[in-house]
Design a protein around this motif. Structure first.
Motif, mmCIF file in Angstrom:
data_model
loop_
_atom_site.group_PDB
_atom_site.id
_atom_site.type_symbol
_atom_site.label_atom_id
_atom_site.label_comp_id
_atom_site.label_asym_id
_atom_site.label_seq_id
_atom_site.Cartn_x
_atom_site.Cartn_y
_atom_site.Cartn_z
ATOM 1 N N UNK A 273 -37.517 24.158 3.931
ATOM 2 C CA UNK A 273 -38.403 23.285 3.364
ATOM 3 C C UNK A 273 -38.781 23.121 2.027
ATOM 4 N N UNK A 274 -39.062 22.025 1.790
ATOM 5 C CA UNK A 274 -39.217 21.567 0.184
ATOM 6 C C UNK A 274 -40.565 22.469 -0.132
ATOM 7 N N UNK A 275 -40.367 23.103 -1.531
ATOM 8 C CA UNK A 275 -41.596 23.649 -2.045
ATOM 9 C C UNK A 275 -42.004 23.308 -3.428
ATOM 10 N N UNK A 276 -41.078 22.847 -4.117
ATOM 11 C CA UNK A 276 -41.506 22.136 -5.487
ATOM 12 C C UNK A 276 -40.620 21.293 -6.029
ATOM 13 N N UNK A 277 -41.029 20.666 -7.068
ATOM 14 C CA UNK A 277 -40.032 19.702 -8.038
ATOM 15 C C UNK A 277 -39.929 20.234 -9.392
ATOM 16 N N UNK A 278 -38.647 20.102 -9.751
ATOM 17 C CA UNK A 278 -38.668 20.573 -11.177
ATOM 18 C C UNK A 278 -37.281 19.594 -11.862
ATOM 19 N N UNK A 279 -37.239 20.251 -13.189
ATOM 20 C CA UNK A 279 -36.091 19.401 -13.800
ATOM 21 C C UNK A 279 -36.161 19.685 -15.436
ATOM 22 N N UNK A 280 -35.221 19.367 -16.122
ATOM 23 C CA UNK A 280 -35.323 19.360 -17.709
ATOM 24 C C UNK A 280 -36.100 18.237 -18.198
ATOM 25 N N UNK B 182 -34.672 18.183 -9.805
ATOM 26 C CA UNK B 182 -34.143 18.845 -8.507
ATOM 27 C C UNK B 182 -35.722 19.245 -7.821
ATOM 28 N N UNK B 183 -35.088 19.280 -6.310
ATOM 29 C CA UNK B 183 -36.300 19.820 -5.464
ATOM 30 C C UNK B 183 -35.840 21.302 -4.841
ATOM 31 N N UNK B 184 -36.852 22.105 -4.768
ATOM 32 C CA UNK B 184 -36.375 23.507 -4.576
ATOM 33 C C UNK B 184 -36.813 23.771 -2.883
ATOM 34 N N UNK B 185 -35.799 24.145 -2.124
ATOM 35 C CA UNK B 185 -36.212 24.290 -0.839
ATOM 36 C C UNK B 185 -36.237 25.863 -0.555
ATOM 37 N N UNK B 186 -36.773 26.299 0.426
ATOM 38 C CA UNK B 186 -36.647 27.822 0.718
ATOM 39 C C UNK B 186 -36.199 27.826 2.198
ATOM 40 N N UNK B 187 -35.486 28.793 2.589
ATOM 41 C CA UNK B 187 -35.162 28.892 4.091
ATOM 42 C C UNK B 187 -36.055 29.786 4.724
ATOM 43 N N UNK B 188 -36.916 29.339 5.713
ATOM 44 C CA UNK B 188 -37.767 30.333 6.529
ATOM 45 C C UNK B 188 -37.105 30.961 7.664
ATOM 46 N N UNK B 189 -36.776 30.350 8.627
ATOM 47 C CA UNK B 189 -36.152 30.907 9.883
ATOM 48 C C UNK B 189 -35.274 29.650 10.680
ATOM 49 N N UNK B 190 -34.449 29.963 11.587
ATOM 50 C CA UNK B 190 -33.668 28.874 12.297
ATOM 51 C C UNK B 190 -34.373 27.801 12.864
ATOM 52 N N UNK C 94 -40.580 37.418 -1.271
ATOM 53 C CA UNK C 94 -39.614 38.542 -1.292
ATOM 54 C C UNK C 94 -38.211 38.308 -1.530
ATOM 55 N N UNK C 95 -37.348 39.317 -1.756
ATOM 56 C CA UNK C 95 -36.163 39.244 -2.521
ATOM 57 C C UNK C 95 -35.154 38.476 -1.566
ATOM 58 N N UNK C 96 -35.322 38.575 -0.162
ATOM 59 C CA UNK C 96 -34.395 38.023 0.752
ATOM 60 C C UNK C 96 -34.450 36.667 0.871
ATOM 61 N N UNK C 97 -35.535 36.029 0.478
ATOM 62 C CA UNK C 97 -35.576 34.598 0.928
ATOM 63 C C UNK C 97 -34.428 33.695 0.222
ATOM 64 N N UNK C 98 -33.746 32.782 1.151
ATOM 65 C CA UNK C 98 -32.660 32.069 0.323
ATOM 66 C C UNK C 98 -33.417 30.804 -0.104
ATOM 67 N N UNK C 99 -33.005 30.407 -1.331
ATOM 68 C CA UNK C 99 -33.365 29.090 -1.858
ATOM 69 C C UNK C 99 -32.249 28.304 -2.380
ATOM 70 N N UNK C 100 -32.267 26.883 -2.350
ATOM 71 C CA UNK C 100 -31.471 25.864 -2.747
ATOM 72 C C UNK C 100 -32.183 24.865 -3.588
ATOM 73 N N UNK C 101 -31.541 24.547 -4.797
ATOM 74 C CA UNK C 101 -31.660 23.336 -5.511
ATOM 75 C C UNK C 101 -31.028 22.169 -5.142
ATOM 76 N N UNK C 102 -31.803 21.169 -4.806
ATOM 77 C CA UNK C 102 -31.251 20.025 -4.129
ATOM 78 C C UNK C 102 -31.685 18.709 -5.232
#
Ligand code: DAH
Length: 331
Positions: free
Chosen positions: A268-275, A255-263, A236-244
């Motif tokens: 929560x880490x969901x994937x790894x990525x990079x150049x 980077x690892x990608x985390x999403x924010x579910x609830x307080x 969904x559009x409202x989910x917060x994500x961060x690149x760590x």
């Protein structure tokens, strides 16, 4: 074997009535059975009969044999007709209903990811689950003594350290890049084998999705946009994500990608990525002065657990109908 005996046999055959198929079989064995059949016995005895009578008696035994066979055919036919009668269509019997199956949650998430990437022009490929060291490790900048091999507890096959069950789908990057000239954008999904803790339990096999994109002037911004698009499409559009910032031997920066579910759950880490590291491009003979690209990898089970709020991964592999039925309306 006189005339009287022959007449008795003829009479017995004539009067025979079969009520069941067992009776019929009994009758057949009695007269034509290979070991103790009456007519079989008479045929054998024929040799001992003086020449002048043999032809006549032989004819009579043959006739009796024909009578037995006709009788058998007759009752077989009746039996068929009876069977047909009992098989008549009965419209009052309730029909057999077809059970509707459902896709496994892993397949549902896999199909969703495929659709999401199809929309932005990614093609789909698959690679082998049995890999060699070079595709799984060395070409991805993980030399023999690299500590990240330790992290990917590996199943080797046939005591041969060259052949193994792939520990990640990143090996598909190498296979594809070796054979194709950029530009390309590719997605691959499949099983990988290593000891990994997903949810509160660990597993030795799970599914991964791997994507990579190579062209002239591909930047980290392109990577961020695509990951954002993927996460928004899934959660969904409202989910917060961060690149760590993180480290993978085959990407730089990583980077690892985390999403924010609830307080309560937090990030929560969901994937790894990079150049993609220029050395990896060199390993597959792609000119890193001209081309650049990004890659990402994620576990399908982890995503499925989050999407469907399943808290124990083991239930995904137990084939419990009560669990699987809950996905009947998702596809
Ligand atoms: N192969 C990594 C793993 O299994 C996941 C991964 C990380 C894949 C970064 C990538 C990447 O393509 O760029 O843990």
């Amino acid at each position: 074997m006189d005339q009287k005996e022959m007449d008795q046999i003829r009479e017995e055959i004539k009067c025979f009535q079969a009520k069941t198929s067992n009776d019929l079989e009994f009758f057949r064995i009695k007269f034509l059975g290979k070991k103790k059949g009456i007519l079989t016995f008479l045929f054998k005895k024929l040799k001992e009969i003086p020449h002048e009578n043999r032809k006549n008696i032989g004819k009579i035994i043959n006739e009796l044999k024909k009578n037995v066979q006709d009788k058998i055919l007759h009752f077989q036919k009746i039996n068929l007709i009876e069977n047909k009668k009992t098989l008549k269509f009965d419209p009052t019997i309730p029909g057999k209903s077809l059970e509707i199956g459902s896709l496994h949650p892993i397949s549902i998430v896999k199909n969703r990811i495929l659709d999401i990437f199809k929309m932005i022009g990614f093609s789909y490929v698959e690679g082998p689950e049995i890999e060699n060291d070079w595709h799984n490790f060395t070409a991805l900048n993980i030399p023999v003594d690299h500590p990240s091999r330790e992290m990917q507890d590996t199943f080797f096959l046939c005591k041969n350290p060259e052949i193994l069950l792939r520990t990640h789908t990143s090996s598909v990057q190498i296979r594809y890049m070796k054979k194709h000239k950029p530009p390309f954008r590719v997605l691959s999904i499949g099983k990988v084998y290593r000891n990994e803790t997903i949810s509160s339990h660990s597993n030795f096999m799970f599914h991964q999705a791997e994507g990579f994109y190579i062209d002239k002037k591909v930047s980290f911004l392109d990577l961020k946009k695509i990951i954002q698009y993927l996460i928004n499409s899934l959660f969904g559009k409202s989910v917060k994500i961060r690149f760590r910032p993180s480290y993978f031997p085959f990407t730089e920066p990583s980077a690892e990608v985390d999403i924010y579910r609830d307080d309560k759950t937090g990030w929560l880490e969901v994937m790894g990525c990079g150049m993609i590291d220029p050395q990896v491009l060199k390993n597959v003979h792609i000119n890193s002065e001209i081309y650049s690209g990004f890659a990402f990898g994620m576990g399908i089970e982890r995503l499925a657990l989050l999407i469907y709020q399943i808290d124990d991964i083991r239930i995904c592999f137990e084939n419990d109908i009560r669990f699987l039925k809950q996905f009947q309306n998702d596809f």
